[in-house]
Design a protein around this motif. Structure first.
Motif, PDB file in Angstrom:
ATOM      1  N   THR A 147       0.833  -1.215   0.000  1.00 57.56           N
ATOM      2  CA  THR A 147       0.000   0.000   0.000  1.00 57.56           C
ATOM      3  C   THR A 147       0.872   1.272   0.000  1.00 57.56           C
ATOM      4  OG1 THR A 147      -0.169  -0.067   2.408  1.00 57.56           O
ATOM      5  CG2 THR A 147      -1.957  -1.091   1.172  1.00 57.56           C
ATOM      6  N   GLU A 148       2.134   1.124  -0.304  1.00 61.74           N
ATOM      7  CA  GLU A 148       3.089   2.234  -0.452  1.00 61.74           C
ATOM      8  C   GLU A 148       3.378   2.982   0.848  1.00 61.74           C
ATOM      9  OE1 GLU A 148       1.199   4.418  -3.764  1.00 61.74           O
ATOM     10  OE2 GLU A 148       2.935   3.832  -4.954  1.00 61.74           O
ATOM     11  N   GLN A 149       2.996   2.388   1.997  1.00 59.04           N
ATOM     12  CA  GLN A 149       3.277   3.072   3.270  1.00 59.04           C
ATOM     13  C   GLN A 149       4.783   3.114   3.546  1.00 59.04           C
ATOM     14  OE1 GLN A 149       0.694   1.964   6.687  1.00 59.04           O
ATOM     15  NE2 GLN A 149      -0.623   1.006   5.179  1.00 59.04           N
ATOM     16  N   LEU A 194       9.064  10.787   3.905  1.00 57.15           N
ATOM     17  CA  LEU A 194       8.974  11.626   5.108  1.00 57.15           C
ATOM     18  C   LEU A 194      10.288  11.575   5.898  1.00 57.15           C
ATOM     19  CD1 LEU A 194       5.328  10.671   6.014  1.00 57.15           C
ATOM     20  CD2 LEU A 194       6.100  12.960   5.419  1.00 57.15           C
ATOM     21  N   PHE A 212       0.301  10.223  -2.262  1.00 61.00           N
ATOM     22  CA  PHE A 212       0.308   8.946  -2.968  1.00 61.00           C
ATOM     23  C   PHE A 212      -1.061   8.643  -3.564  1.00 61.00           C
ATOM     24  CE2 PHE A 212       4.040   8.635  -0.400  1.00 61.00           C
ATOM     25  CZ  PHE A 212       4.906   7.824  -1.127  1.00 61.00           C
ATOM     26  N   ALA A 244      -1.688   6.223   1.108  1.00 56.50           N
ATOM     27  CA  ALA A 244      -0.608   5.563   1.864  1.00 56.50           C
ATOM     28  C   ALA A 244      -0.499   6.100   3.286  1.00 56.50           C
ATOM     29  CB  ALA A 244       0.739   5.701   1.125  1.00 56.50           C
ATOM     30  N   LEU A 245      -1.645   6.219   3.950  1.00 58.09           N
ATOM     31  CA  LEU A 245      -1.623   6.669   5.351  1.00 58.09           C
ATOM     32  C   LEU A 245      -1.217   5.499   6.248  1.00 58.09           C
ATOM     33  CD1 LEU A 245      -4.942   8.736   5.379  1.00 58.09           C
ATOM     34  CD2 LEU A 245      -2.620   9.572   5.027  1.00 58.09           C
ATOM     35  N   PHE A 246      -0.578   5.820   7.370  1.00 60.30           N
ATOM     36  CA  PHE A 246      -0.123   4.762   8.276  1.00 60.30           C
ATOM     37  C   PHE A 246      -1.308   4.302   9.135  1.00 60.30           C
ATOM     38  CE2 PHE A 246       3.634   7.683   7.844  1.00 60.30           C
ATOM     39  CZ  PHE A 246       4.231   6.928   6.842  1.00 60.30           C
ATOM     40  N   ASP A 247      -1.687   3.020   8.949  1.00 62.68           N
ATOM     41  CA  ASP A 247      -2.863   2.479   9.650  1.00 62.68           C
ATOM     42  C   ASP A 247      -2.710   2.515  11.160  1.00 62.68           C
ATOM     43  OD1 ASP A 247      -3.736   1.719   7.138  1.00 62.68           O
ATOM     44  OD2 ASP A 247      -2.722  -0.222   7.273  1.00 62.68           O
ATOM     45  N   SER A 248      -1.471   2.367  11.618  1.00 62.78           N
ATOM     46  CA  SER A 248      -1.255   2.206  13.056  1.00 62.78           C
ATOM     47  C   SER A 248      -1.283   3.549  13.808  1.00 62.78           C
ATOM     48  CB  SER A 248       0.091   1.523  13.296  1.00 62.78           C
ATOM     49  OG  SER A 248       1.117   2.264  12.668  1.00 62.78           O
ATOM     50  N   LEU A 249      -1.378   4.657  13.073  1.00 64.89           N
ATOM     51  CA  LEU A 249      -1.351   5.970  13.718  1.00 64.89           C
ATOM     52  C   LEU A 249      -2.662   6.717  13.474  1.00 64.89           C
ATOM     53  CD1 LEU A 249       2.212   7.167  12.596  1.00 64.89           C
ATOM     54  CD2 LEU A 249       1.602   6.049  14.727  1.00 64.89           C
ATOM     55  N   GLU A 289      -1.339  12.154  13.793  1.00 65.78           N
ATOM     56  CA  GLU A 289       0.060  11.706  13.767  1.00 65.78           C
ATOM     57  C   GLU A 289       0.526  11.440  12.342  1.00 65.78           C
ATOM     58  OE1 GLU A 289       2.269   9.100  16.645  1.00 65.78           O
ATOM     59  OE2 GLU A 289       0.300   9.018  17.576  1.00 65.78           O
ATOM     60  N   PHE A 337       3.621  13.483  10.936  1.00 67.13           N
ATOM     61  CA  PHE A 337       4.693  12.480  10.987  1.00 67.13           C
ATOM     62  C   PHE A 337       6.066  13.045  10.588  1.00 67.13           C
ATOM     63  CE2 PHE A 337       7.311   8.952   9.771  1.00 67.13           C
ATOM     64  CZ  PHE A 337       6.968   7.960  10.655  1.00 67.13           C
ATOM     65  N   GLY A 338       6.091  13.759   9.464  1.00 60.64           N
ATOM     66  CA  GLY A 338       7.373  14.298   8.971  1.00 60.64           C
ATOM     67  C   GLY A 338       7.994  15.266   9.959  1.00 60.64           C
ATOM     68  N   SER A 357       9.195  13.226  13.086  1.00 61.38           N
ATOM     69  CA  SER A 357      10.375  12.382  12.865  1.00 61.38           C
ATOM     70  C   SER A 357      11.640  13.221  12.701  1.00 61.38           C
ATOM     71  CB  SER A 357      10.178  11.466  11.655  1.00 61.38           C
ATOM     72  OG  SER A 357      10.129  12.220  10.485  1.00 61.38           O
ATOM     73  N   GLU A 358      11.484  14.444  12.230  1.00 57.75           N
ATOM     74  CA  GLU A 358      12.663  15.319  12.106  1.00 57.75           C
ATOM     75  C   GLU A 358      12.919  16.098  13.391  1.00 57.75           C
ATOM     76  OE1 GLU A 358      12.303  17.800   8.658  1.00 57.75           O
ATOM     77  OE2 GLU A 358      11.825  16.074   7.400  1.00 57.75           O
ATOM     78  N   ARG A 398       5.127  16.555  20.445  1.00 56.88           N
ATOM     79  CA  ARG A 398       3.843  15.943  20.099  1.00 56.88           C
ATOM     80  C   ARG A 398       2.683  16.926  20.244  1.00 56.88           C
ATOM     81  NH1 ARG A 398       3.694  10.633  19.299  1.00 56.88           N
ATOM     82  NH2 ARG A 398       1.622  10.314  20.149  1.00 56.88           N
ATOM     83  N   ARG A 426      -0.800  15.879   4.966  1.00 54.58           N
ATOM     84  CA  ARG A 426       0.516  15.351   5.356  1.00 54.58           C
ATOM     85  C   ARG A 426       1.606  15.874   4.417  1.00 54.58           C
ATOM     86  NH1 ARG A 426       1.438   8.925   5.458  1.00 54.58           N
ATOM     87  NH2 ARG A 426       1.344   9.205   3.204  1.00 54.58           N
TER      88      ARG A 426
END
Lengths: 257, 258
Positions: free
Chosen positions: A124-126, A133, B90, B94-99, B103, B107-108, B111-112, B117, B157
């Motif tokens: 899924t391109e994650q 990022l 994307f 392509a979002l992060f399912d776990s967040l 977040e 995210f970017g 992470s930098e 938070r 994002r």
């Protein structure tokens, strides 16, 4: 000629896979040692591997201990050696059954879940999104899982050892009529530090193998849902085989004279 | 970066997968602040081109310069520095399912280490508002959003890091025409507000004409036509003409048969 071509192709494919896996392992270990460390993800993975695997590993251990006591009794009774049951149970559990059974159960539970999660992220391109990022996927996804596998499996196996020995105690005392204090005394008397320590080292290696296989197959999955399914299967099968192979090698290292 | 230097310069990019050549001498210049759209049929290498420019794929040969720096073969840390100036939307978000949503958006920045938070959450809510999403969605899981909403979160994002460059990979694919138009309008608005250089790949001509200052057509691994968005209807190029009018007959089909 065709036979030789097939053998050659399979051999080259094996070498390519071994090379990819080696590079992946070195990169993963390298990221475990270099900052930044994602402590929240490491903690989350530790809970996932250590805490949530406890019921399934505990159940496996208690029944393994119970069966071991029962089987040993029926065998040893033939030459009046029933007194050795406590020793057999504790040595078998701490040296072999605890780490191996826990490793195989965790491979089925955690290895499969990791391969499925990372594989889905790949298709899924994650994982590409992580790179865009400015986040290294090896550091963010793989390193925390390897650290969690390495550190939590020994703790899990230590608990499994205690539960397994307790399973043997339950059968020996309540079904076979052994004296409880004698049984515990025999268990302690024959147990050495190396027995437990070798099991915990094995557990650590198995934890590394399970998480490495889960991450590797997930990370390299392709082709949508079918690819993720295949990655999951490959992760569990390869982890199980490697656990059994490395178990022999570690046993040879610890106990061969 | 020199004054007349393009923000993105791609020279003679080639990329093959096995025996299949996907990019074969791909050249492109995009000026700072410009929005360029690459059109082309499915499988012509649009996604491969954008991934090579973004650094997700390594080309076989050629060069990619971003703000005057050749990024091919650049060290990972240097590449991360360049990537920190690039946002990407994307195709499937392509979002992060776990967040949770917030977040994902922050995210970017997190992470930098640009924000903590609490600040990250505030920035995320601000960016969500910019793409027309309510703050109460901040704590929702991406899986609970519609595909249109996911695209908006993906857009939030992409712009959260205040990028100099934004890539849009098929931004309207899979959306109904109204939602596609909403996303197109958002992209135009965001581009104007952020002032970033934008590179979009799509085969949706409505979207291409709305988003792009210029349009380029990719065919058989090369850019075969490039011009202003308002010139595309009268390009005089039979490939472009066939593609934008969606006709079966024309050189593209003949080329496929050959």
């Amino acid at each position: 000629m065709i036979f030789l071509q097939t053998v050659g192709r399979v051999f080259l494919a094996f070498l390519a896979t071994a090379g990819r896996l080696s590079i992946f392992t070195i990169s993963g270990v390298g990221h475990c040692l270099r900052p930044p460390f994602y402590f929240r993800i490491i903690a989350k993975q530790m809970i996932e591997i250590g805490y949530y695997s406890l019921p399934v590993v505990g159940l496996t251990a208690i029944f393994a201990g119970m069966v071991l006591a029962l089987q040993s009794y029926t065998g040893f009774a033939r030459f009046s050696a029933e007194g050795a049951i406590a020793n057999v149970v504790v040595l078998s559990i701490t040296r072999e059954l605890g780490p191996v059974l826990a490793g195989l159960m965790v491979a089925g539970r955690i290895g499969a879940a990791m391969a499925a999660e990372i594989g889905t992220m790949r298709v899924t391109e994650q994982i590409d999104a992580l790179t865009t990022l400015s986040t290294n996927p090896m550091k963010y996804l793989v390193a925390p899982r390897l650290i969690a596998g390495l550190t939590m499996m020994p703790l899990l196996v230590l608990v499994a050892d205690i539960i397994g020995v307790f399973g043997g105690y339950l059968v020996a005392v309540h079904k076979l009529g052994f004296n409880p204090s004698n049984y515990i005394q025999n268990t302690w008397n024959f147990l050495e530090f190396t027995d437990v320590f070798s099991g915990l080292v094995k557990a650590s290696v198995f934890g590394f193998i399970v998480t490495l296989m889960g991450c590797y197959h997930g990370y390299h999955s392709k082709g949508g849902a079918q690819g993720v399914g295949m990655a999951t299967t490959n992760a569990v099968v390869s982890a199980s085989i490697l656990i059994l192979c490395s178990d022999y090698i570690l046993t040879e290292i610890f106990f061969s004279k | 970066m020199a004054q007349n230097q393009p923000m993105i310069r791609v020279k003679n990019l080639c990329k093959s997968f096995g025996r299949k050549t996907v990019l074969d001498g791909f050249n492109l210049d995009i000026s700072a602040g410009e929005s360029l759209v690459i059109i082309g049929g499915s499988g012509t290498g649009k996604s491969v081109a954008i991934k090579c420019i973004q650094g997700l794929l390594t080309p076989d040969s050629g060069s990619v310069e971003i703000a005057g720096e050749n990024v091919i073969g650049m060290a990972a840390q240097e590449r991360e520095r360049i990537n920190s100036q690039i946002g990407m939307l994307f195709q499937a978000a392509a979002l992060f399912d776990s967040l949770p949503v917030w977040e994902n958006v922050a995210f970017g920045l997190l992470s930098e280490g640009r924000v903590n938070r609490t600040e990250g959450r505030e920035v995320a809510i601000e960016k969500l508002a910019l793409v027309g999403l309510d703050a109460k969605l901040a704590d929702v899981s991406p899986a609970d959003l519609s595909s249109g909403m996911q695209k908006r979160v993906g857009l939030a994002r992409a712009i959260a890091i205040d990028p100099k460059i934004i890539f849009f990979d098929e931004p309207t694919t899979g959306l109904d025409p109204i939602m596609a138009d909403i996303i197109n309008n958002l992209i135009v608005a965001v581009n104007q507000k952020v002032g970033a250089t934008a590179l979009t790949i799509t085969h949706d001509m409505q979207s291409a004409k709305k988003i792009g200052d210029r349009i380029a057509m990719l065919y058989q691994g090369k850019i075969i036509w490039i011009g202003r968005a308002d010139e595309v209807e009268n390009s005089g190029n039979p490939y472009v003409d066939q593609f934008i009018h969606g006709r079966i007959d024309g050189p593209i089909k003949m080329a496929l048969r050959a």
